[in-house]
Design a protein around this motif. Structure first.
Motif, short mmCIF file in Angstrom:
data_model
loop_
_atom_site.label_atom_id
_atom_site.label_comp_id
_atom_site.label_asym_id
_atom_site.label_seq_id
_atom_site.Cartn_x
_atom_site.Cartn_y
_atom_site.Cartn_z
N VAL A 83 0.85 -1.20 0.00
CA VAL A 83 0.00 0.00 0.00
C VAL A 83 0.89 1.25 0.00
CG1 VAL A 83 -1.60 1.35 1.42
CG2 VAL A 83 -2.02 -1.09 1.05
N LEU A 84 1.94 1.21 0.79
CA LEU A 84 2.86 2.36 0.85
C LEU A 84 3.53 2.59 -0.51
CD1 LEU A 84 4.59 1.94 4.34
CD2 LEU A 84 3.08 3.79 3.59
N ILE A 85 3.96 1.51 -1.14
CA ILE A 85 4.59 1.63 -2.46
C ILE A 85 3.59 2.24 -3.45
CG2 ILE A 85 5.49 0.33 -4.45
CD1 ILE A 85 6.65 -1.69 -2.45
N ASP A 86 2.39 1.73 -3.43
CA ASP A 86 1.36 2.20 -4.35
C ASP A 86 1.05 3.67 -4.11
OD1 ASP A 86 -0.33 1.42 -6.47
OD2 ASP A 86 -2.04 1.68 -5.10
N MET A 87 0.95 4.05 -2.83
CA MET A 87 0.64 5.45 -2.50
C MET A 87 1.76 6.37 -2.98
SD MET A 87 -1.03 5.08 1.28
CE MET A 87 -0.74 6.76 1.75
N THR A 88 3.01 5.93 -2.81
CA THR A 88 4.15 6.75 -3.22
C THR A 88 4.13 6.96 -4.72
OG1 THR A 88 5.35 5.68 -1.44
CG2 THR A 88 6.66 6.98 -2.97
N LEU A 89 3.87 5.86 -5.46
CA LEU A 89 3.85 5.98 -6.92
C LEU A 89 2.69 6.86 -7.38
CD1 LEU A 89 4.76 2.34 -8.01
CD2 LEU A 89 6.15 4.39 -8.25
N ASN A 90 1.57 6.73 -6.71
CA ASN A 90 0.41 7.56 -7.07
C ASN A 90 0.68 9.03 -6.81
OD1 ASN A 90 -1.39 5.78 -8.12
ND2 ASN A 90 -2.28 5.22 -6.14
N ARG A 91 1.38 9.32 -5.70
CA ARG A 91 1.71 10.71 -5.37
C ARG A 91 2.59 11.30 -6.47
NH1 ARG A 91 4.38 11.00 -0.01
NH2 ARG A 91 2.46 10.07 0.72
N LYS A 92 3.53 10.45 -6.95
CA LYS A 92 4.41 10.91 -8.02
C LYS A 92 3.58 11.26 -9.25
CE LYS A 92 8.61 10.42 -6.32
NZ LYS A 92 9.46 11.62 -6.19
#
Lengths: 291, 414
Positions: free
Chosen positions: A274-283
């Motif tokens: 979830v953290l990885i996904d959130m980081t990529l989405n923020r980018k």
């Protein structure tokens, strides 16, 4: 409803049923066992409530195991992405790229047991002999036999198989980056590092996301290399959380407790993804274009 | 009507003929799950020879590497898919399986009469016999006979002589002891042998540790055991934790190390590695020569599932009869292991010096058969810690915790 839609629905439900039988039901069964004192053999499964989870928190080795898991996973992630990217950038500068790519991809095709035996020999004979002749104290001893270095030594043996896969993906992704973008950046005076940071890296972020997910999954769930190379030793130095789940379930006949650890591992994995996904989405939201 | 009767008779006869033909061409298939990989080739030959007899029984042999095989077997037992025949050690799980009614009582089977009474005695549990051995195992110190003769080294009879010998070997520029501590069972078994020698009343005392009435540090003799491990590490090759069983055997067989403490179960691999290699075996000596004894248990014991159909049970009996006669002869003579079978005696010259200990009853069973399986992995880790750091205090704490954490309700040899 059209025939096409009906067909899609039938296939979807068939997959859902298969998933339910082979994935969700065993997961639910595993979850229920984690609330019992089952030893893996007996007919009786006594309900013990949250005892296994409470014991897990009290387990004086739990922190140590998490630290070993963290070291292993971070080494795998940094090694896979770092080496993968570095070698891919080098490859971009070469001629006959496909030949080099084939040669570099070869270790990934080998069985993991072959790699383990090979690396065991490297750690046991080759590296110490170099260390002794050159006076390098770090590699003078067998790295697998030292408590401080064993987990990194196992991770390196794993990287040997993981990095080629990363190279293949990153290199393909880098080749897809528009040359016009790079030419424009060069014309505007950007140096190699600036081109890497502002053009190539953002353009390959999706691929890096896939590799990051794969590497994290591998780091959290690797067991074959550890079993073959160290068996969790020396003195627990390579016992990752996944290995401990196996050890408690099959070696210590504490299935309930082992599965409670398995549940924690699964939750941890979900959290990380979830953290990885959130980081990529923020980018993405920051406006970085992703290929 | 006559036609109908004739037709029925023909049908009946044909059915009988087909049934007979079917019985001839379709042997009863039974499964033999071999969990111990080290005897794989020998057992495969026995099974192939048996199948070649075409006596109406066909044995399907399954043999997986050691670590995998026990996991697969455990999974199958959990699902009550117990193999028809399988080999298993005397252990907590074995007695659990008996208690759950998964294993057949073999006490009255005709082939049980082939087993020596002393070996059969070790297999008794709750009035039944649930496994039958083929060999008898022992724990000893293997030594290079030629190397010893060349340097004029004598086989030690006391612990002090043993360390003196190690000093002499080291002074000659040779590694005294080949250690393979990466494979936890190597050091774990050897230390159990030491516990049997140095720790009086260990069963009673382990029970106290489990109940929190005593710690390992307080156990009489445990100090000496720990110090012997530390001392042994001083005389082993560098990085003993980097060497597993194969590397340990290679060191010894390649004459890079003079001695190799391990169990007879490793002899098959040693013989295969270097068939012409002349080695002898002596028991690890106690402080006084007359106190020396060694660990000995039954070897390659086979169990039979309790859930067999009548037809399969009969087929298993046929194979087991073969296994404990011709099969056992081949097994014992090929591996040169001490026999658990009456009338079959192998070439014992390698371990001749141990025979009198058997005769005098100076042997003891592996302490871990006192139901401490659940603690075994942590006990092994504690030993590896001791090898690595030499910290006896930490070892005692870790060993105590291993037993207590295992949470075993009982601690006894049934």
């Amino acid at each position: 409803m059209s025939k096409y839609k009906t067909g899609v629905l039938i296939i979807f439900f068939a997959i859902l049923i298969a998933f339910t039988i082979f994935v969700y039901l065993p997961v639910i069964d595993g979850l229920s066992i984690s609330f019992t004192d089952w030893n893996g053999l007996s007919f009786d499964r006594n309900y013990v409530g949250f005892d296994n989870y409470v014991n897990l928190v009290r387990d004086r080795r739990f922190g140590e195991t998490m630290l070993i898991t963290l070291r292993y996973t971070v080494t795998i992630v940094i090694g896979t992405i770092g080496f993968g990217y570095f070698v891919s950038l080098l490859l971009l500068q070469m001629k006959k790229q496909n030949v080099y790519l084939s040669v570099l991809f070869f270790p990934h095709l080998l069985m993991s047991v072959v790699g383990c035996i090979l690396w065991e020999q490297i750690y046991n004979g080759f590296l110490p002999s170099i260390g002794k002749s050159l006076g390098l104290s770090l590699i003078r001893r067998n790295l697998l036999a030292q408590k401080d270095t064993a987990i990194f030594a196992v991770a390196i043996a794993d990287l040997w198989r993981l990095v080629p896969y990363a190279i293949l993906l990153i290199f393909t992704s880098l080749r897809a980056v528009s040359l016009d973008l790079i030419d424009t950046a060069e014309m505007e005076g950007a140096n190699k590092f600036q081109i890497l940071w502002h053009v190539q890296l953002p353009q390959t972020l999706s691929t890096l996301g896939i590799i990051l997910t794969t590497a994290v999954t591998h780091g959290l769930t690797a067991i074959d290399t550890i079993l073959i190379m160290t068996g969790g030793g020396p003195a627990r130095a390579t016992e990752t959380l996944y290995f401990v789940v196996y050890k408690n379930s099959f070696m210590r006949q504490k299935f309930g407790y082992g599965l409670a650890q398995g549940v924690i591992l699964a939750l941890l994995s979900v959290l990380i993804f979830v953290l990885i996904d959130m980081t990529l989405n923020r980018k993405r939201m920051d406006g970085v274009e992703i290929v | 009507m006559k036609k109908l009767v004739a037709l029925m008779m023909v049908v009946t006869m044909l059915t009988g003929v087909f049934a007979f033909a079917n019985a001839e061409t379709e042997p009863v298939e039974i499964e033999f799950f071999q969990a111990t990989y080290s005897h794989a080739e020998v057992v495969e030959k026995i099974v192939n020879d048996f199948n070649a007899l075409n006596n109406g029984v066909r044995v399907n042999l399954i043999c997986l590497p050691d670590d995998t095989s026990y996991t697969v077997l455990a999974n199958r037992i959990q699902n009550r898919d117990v193999p028809d025949i399988f080999d298993y050690e005397i252990s907590q799980e074995l007695y659990d399986m008996v208690d759950m009614g998964l294993l057949a009582d073999l006490a009255d089977k005709p082939y049980a009469k082939y087993i020596k009474p002393s070996a059969l005695e070790q297999c008794e549990y709750n009035g039944g016999v649930y496994l039958l051995p083929i060999t008898v195992s022992f724990m000893g110190v293997f030594y290079n006979k030629d190397m010893f003769a060349e340097h004029g080294w004598e086989v030690p009879t006391t612990e002090a002589e043993f360390w003196e010998l190690c000093e002499q070997i080291q002074a000659a520029g040779i590694t005294p002891i080949a250690a393979g501590d990466k494979t936890g069972s190597n050091i774990a078994h050897w230390v159990q042998n030491l516990i049997g020698i140095y720790c009086p009343h260990y069963v009673k005392n382990f029970q106290k540790v489990l109940q929190g009435e005593m710690t390992i540090a307080e156990m009489p003799g445990m100090d000496e055991v720990a110090n012997i491990v530390v001392q042994r590490t001083r005389f082993a090759q560098e990085d003993p934790l980097g060497y597993g069983t194969d590397e340990q055997i290679t060191l010894f067989a390649n004459q890079e190390a003079a001695m190799y403490p391990n169990g007879s179960w490793r002899m098959a691999r040693l013989n295969a590695k270097e068939p012409a290699f002349e080695y002898g075996v002596f028991p690890f000596p106690a402080k006084k020569a007359n106190e020396t004894a060694f660990m000995s248990d039954i070897g390659f014991p086979l169990c039979v599932s309790a859930a067999l159909t009548e037809e399969k049970a009969a087929a298993v009996d046929v194979f087991m009869d073969y296994m404990y006669s011709e099969g056992a002869k081949y097994f014992i003579e090929t591996n040169n292991l001490p026999s658990a079978i009456k009338g079959i005696e192998p070439d014992t010259h390698a371990y001749e010096s141990l025979l009198r200990y058997f005769d005098e009853g100076r042997v003891f069973s592996m302490p871990s058969t006192c139901r401490w399986d659940a603690a075994y992995a942590d006990y092994t880790s504690a030993l590896q810690e001791l090898v690595m750091t030499g910290d006896v205090g930490v070892f005692f704490d870790e060993f105590t915790n291993a037993l207590v954490d295992a949470g075993m309700p009982t601690f006894y040899r049934p």
